[in-house]
Structure formats: structure tokens, C-alpha cells
Design a protein around this motif. Structure first.
Motif, PDB file in Angstrom:
ATOM      1  N   ASP A  59      52.091  37.912  27.631  1.00  0.00           N
ATOM      2  CA  ASP A  59      51.875  38.964  28.635  1.00  0.00           C
ATOM      3  C   ASP A  59      50.843  39.997  28.198  1.00  0.00           C
ATOM      4  N   LYS A  60      50.843  40.399  26.939  1.00  0.00           N
ATOM      5  CA  LYS A  60      49.892  41.409  26.462  1.00  0.00           C
ATOM      6  C   LYS A  60      48.457  40.907  26.532  1.00  0.00           C
ATOM      7  N   THR A  61      48.203  39.720  25.957  1.00  0.00           N
ATOM      8  CA  THR A  61      46.833  39.212  25.950  1.00  0.00           C
ATOM      9  C   THR A  61      46.372  38.800  27.342  1.00  0.00           C
ATOM     10  N   LEU A  62      47.280  38.288  28.152  1.00  0.00           N
ATOM     11  CA  LEU A  62      46.910  37.954  29.539  1.00  0.00           C
ATOM     12  C   LEU A  62      46.570  39.216  30.328  1.00  0.00           C
ATOM     13  N   GLU A  63      47.337  40.269  30.121  1.00  0.00           N
ATOM     14  CA  GLU A  63      47.049  41.537  30.804  1.00  0.00           C
ATOM     15  C   GLU A  63      45.724  42.120  30.318  1.00  0.00           C
ATOM     16  N   ASP A  64      45.441  42.020  29.022  1.00  0.00           N
ATOM     17  CA  ASP A  64      44.164  42.506  28.506  1.00  0.00           C
ATOM     18  C   ASP A  64      43.006  41.691  29.072  1.00  0.00           C
ATOM     19  N   TRP A  65      43.156  40.363  29.132  1.00  0.00           N
ATOM     20  CA  TRP A  65      42.112  39.517  29.724  1.00  0.00           C
ATOM     21  C   TRP A  65      41.881  39.930  31.177  1.00  0.00           C
ATOM     22  N   ARG A  66      42.991  40.122  31.906  1.00  0.00           N
ATOM     23  CA  ARG A  66      42.922  40.518  33.321  1.00  0.00           C
ATOM     24  C   ARG A  66      42.212  41.855  33.476  1.00  0.00           C
ATOM     25  N   TYR A  67      42.525  42.798  32.619  1.00  0.00           N
ATOM     26  CA  TYR A  67      41.908  44.122  32.694  1.00  0.00           C
ATOM     27  C   TYR A  67      40.387  44.013  32.578  1.00  0.00           C
ATOM     28  N   VAL A  68      39.902  43.298  31.568  1.00  0.00           N
ATOM     29  CA  VAL A  68      38.458  43.150  31.386  1.00  0.00           C
ATOM     30  C   VAL A  68      37.848  42.473  32.611  1.00  0.00           C
ATOM     31  N   HIS A  69      38.452  41.392  33.058  1.00  0.00           N
ATOM     32  CA  HIS A  69      37.948  40.685  34.244  1.00  0.00           C
ATOM     33  C   HIS A  69      37.835  41.630  35.428  1.00  0.00           C
ATOM     34  N   ASN A  70      38.898  42.368  35.701  1.00  0.00           N
ATOM     35  CA  ASN A  70      38.928  43.221  36.891  1.00  0.00           C
ATOM     36  C   ASN A  70      37.972  44.403  36.794  1.00  0.00           C
ATOM     37  N   VAL A  71      37.694  44.890  35.589  1.00  0.00           N
ATOM     38  CA  VAL A  71      36.724  45.973  35.420  1.00  0.00           C
ATOM     39  C   VAL A  71      35.307  45.451  35.624  1.00  0.00           C
ATOM     40  N   VAL A  72      35.011  44.298  35.044  1.00  0.00           N
ATOM     41  CA  VAL A  72      33.659  43.744  35.115  1.00  0.00           C
ATOM     42  C   VAL A  72      33.387  43.104  36.478  1.00  0.00           C
ATOM     43  N   ILE A  73      34.420  42.549  37.096  1.00  0.00           N
ATOM     44  CA  ILE A  73      34.278  41.892  38.400  1.00  0.00           C
ATOM     45  C   ILE A  73      35.247  42.547  39.385  1.00  0.00           C
ATOM     46  N   PRO A  74      34.959  43.772  39.786  1.00  0.00           N
ATOM     47  CA  PRO A  74      35.913  44.492  40.640  1.00  0.00           C
ATOM     48  C   PRO A  74      36.069  43.902  42.037  1.00  0.00           C
ATOM     49  N   THR A  75      35.136  43.063  42.456  1.00  0.00           N
ATOM     50  CA  THR A  75      35.232  42.478  43.799  1.00  0.00           C
ATOM     51  C   THR A  75      36.238  41.346  43.878  1.00  0.00           C
ATOM     52  N   VAL A  76      36.665  40.836  42.727  1.00  0.00           N
ATOM     53  CA  VAL A  76      37.631  39.735  42.690  1.00  0.00           C
ATOM     54  C   VAL A  76      38.746  40.113  41.724  1.00  0.00           C
ATOM     55  N   SER A  77      39.535  41.085  42.103  1.00  0.00           N
ATOM     56  CA  SER A  77      40.633  41.547  41.269  1.00  0.00           C
ATOM     57  C   SER A  77      41.715  40.471  41.206  1.00  0.00           C
ATOM     58  N   LEU A  78      42.131  40.132  40.004  1.00  0.00           N
ATOM     59  CA  LEU A  78      43.151  39.112  39.809  1.00  0.00           C
ATOM     60  C   LEU A  78      44.485  39.737  39.439  1.00  0.00           C
ATOM     61  N   SER A  79      45.554  39.117  39.903  1.00  0.00           N
ATOM     62  CA  SER A  79      46.897  39.514  39.506  1.00  0.00           C
ATOM     63  C   SER A  79      47.235  38.798  38.192  1.00  0.00           C
ATOM     64  N   LEU A  80      48.285  39.250  37.536  1.00  0.00           N
ATOM     65  CA  LEU A  80      48.724  38.601  36.308  1.00  0.00           C
ATOM     66  C   LEU A  80      49.126  37.152  36.573  1.00  0.00           C
ATOM     67  N   ASP A  81      49.757  36.878  37.706  1.00  0.00           N
ATOM     68  CA  ASP A  81      50.124  35.498  38.039  1.00  0.00           C
ATOM     69  C   ASP A  81      48.889  34.619  38.236  1.00  0.00           C
ATOM     70  N   GLU A  82      47.834  35.166  38.831  1.00  0.00           N
ATOM     71  CA  GLU A  82      46.597  34.396  38.998  1.00  0.00           C
ATOM     72  C   GLU A  82      45.961  34.092  37.646  1.00  0.00           C
ATOM     73  N   VAL A  83      46.031  35.039  36.719  1.00  0.00           N
ATOM     74  CA  VAL A  83      45.498  34.800  35.378  1.00  0.00           C
ATOM     75  C   VAL A  83      46.332  33.730  34.684  1.00  0.00           C
ATOM     76  N   ARG A  84      47.651  33.802  34.806  1.00  0.00           N
ATOM     77  CA  ARG A  84      48.513  32.770  34.208  1.00  0.00           C
ATOM     78  C   ARG A  84      48.127  31.388  34.729  1.00  0.00           C
ATOM     79  N   GLU A  85      47.855  31.297  36.026  1.00  0.00           N
ATOM     80  CA  GLU A  85      47.471  30.018  36.629  1.00  0.00           C
ATOM     81  C   GLU A  85      46.159  29.518  36.022  1.00  0.00           C
ATOM     82  N   ARG A  86      45.227  30.413  35.758  1.00  0.00           N
ATOM     83  CA  ARG A  86      43.939  30.025  35.165  1.00  0.00           C
ATOM     84  C   ARG A  86      44.109  29.434  33.771  1.00  0.00           C
ATOM     85  N   THR A  87      45.141  29.856  33.046  1.00  0.00           N
ATOM     86  CA  THR A  87      45.348  29.308  31.696  1.00  0.00           C
ATOM     87  C   THR A  87      45.719  27.829  31.746  1.00  0.00           C
TER      88      THR A  87
END
Length: 151
Positions: free
Chosen positions: A10-38
Motif C-alpha cells: 500500500d505505501k509504495t503503490l500510494e507513492d507511485w500513484r502520487y507521482v503519477h497523478n502529480v505529473v499526469i493530472p489529467t488522468v488521475s488514478l485511484s489506488l485500485d487502478e494502480v493495483r490493477e496496473r501491477t
């Protein structure tokens, strides 16, 4: 020196999500969407000590998409310090380990730093497009790893 961790808990997935959402604000991902990407991609986060710096993603090659896609993202406050280079090299190494000899990437056109970085590292623009429901174009890029392809 950067410390890299695969995004799996959860910690590293949330950190990955945070960077993604800051750099790509037009495609904000939820934690569940990030889990699916793994389930289909290799996701890592990078830290300088305990400070989150960026992330990288490797989409493995497949029959439909023979080029691996490598993406390195660095938070604005950590750019121009060589961290993107380390993330990018790490993603390329991972893609090569997956059997890739050609590589692609994608950059949101509102990220001129990311586009400049990719172009400086041998990628060339192949296509610009706007996804349905979005207004900012995406830029697809391609790179041929001549060191691997010629051996």
C-alpha cells in the motif's frame, strides 16, 4: 543515491500513484487502478533517503505491442539532478530483461520537461493524439536500442 522499490504494498503503490497523478493530472488514478496496473506492468518508486523523488513504469513487450514502453517520472522539485536518468536506465534494463529490443514511451504534451528528456535520450515522436474525453494531446515516442539490436 537513489533507493528503488518495486511498488507492491500500500505505501509504495500510494507513492507511485502520487507521482503519477502529480505529473499526469489529467488522468488521475485511484489506488485500485494502480493495483490493477501491477498485474501487467512493472512499477517502481524512487526515494532519496526517505523523500519520494519519482517513479518508473515498464510495459512489457507483447505480440500486439512488440516494443516495451518505458516511462520515467520525476517530481518537479527533483528534476535536473540526474534522477530521471537513473529511473530511465533502470526501466530500460528491466525492459531488456523482459526480452525487449525496441522501446516506446508516451508523454503528456503539457509536460515539456518530459518530452525534452525523451528527445534528448534518442526517442523520436511518432504520433500525437487526444484520447476521448480529454483535451491535452499525448505524444507517442519510439526508440531503437541499437546496442541490443545489432548484437
Amino acid at each position: 543515491m537513489l533507493r528503488f522499490e518495486r511498488a507492491v504494498d500500500d505505501k509504495t503503490l500510494e507513492d507511485w500513484r502520487y507521482v503519477h497523478n502529480v505529473v499526469i493530472p489529467t488522468v488521475s488514478l485511484s489506488l485500485d487502478e494502480v493495483r490493477e496496473r501491477t498485474q501487467r506492468n512493472h512499477l517502481e518508486v524512487a526515494y532519496l533517503g526517505d523523500v519520494l523523488v519519482g517513479n518508473c513504469t515498464v510495459w512489457p513487450p507483447s505480440e500486439e505491442t512488440p516494443a516495451a514502453r518505458v516511462i520515467a517520472r520525476v517530481l518537479v522539485e527533483h528534476r535536473r539532478q540526474g534522477f530521471g536518468e537513473q529511473l530511465y536506465r533502470r526501466a530500460l534494463d528491466r525492459a531488456r530483461a523482459m526480452g525487449a529490443t525496441t522501446f516506446g514511451s508516451v508523454v503528456l504534451s503539457s509536460n515539456p520537461d518530459g518530452l525534452h528528456f525523451a528527445l534528448q535520450h534518442g526517442f523520436v515522436e511518432t504520433e500525437r493524439y487526444v484520447l476521448p474525453g480529454e483535451t491535452i494531446p499525448w505524444i507517442d515516442l519510439q526508440y531503437q536500442d541499437t546496442a541490443v539490436a545489432s548484437s
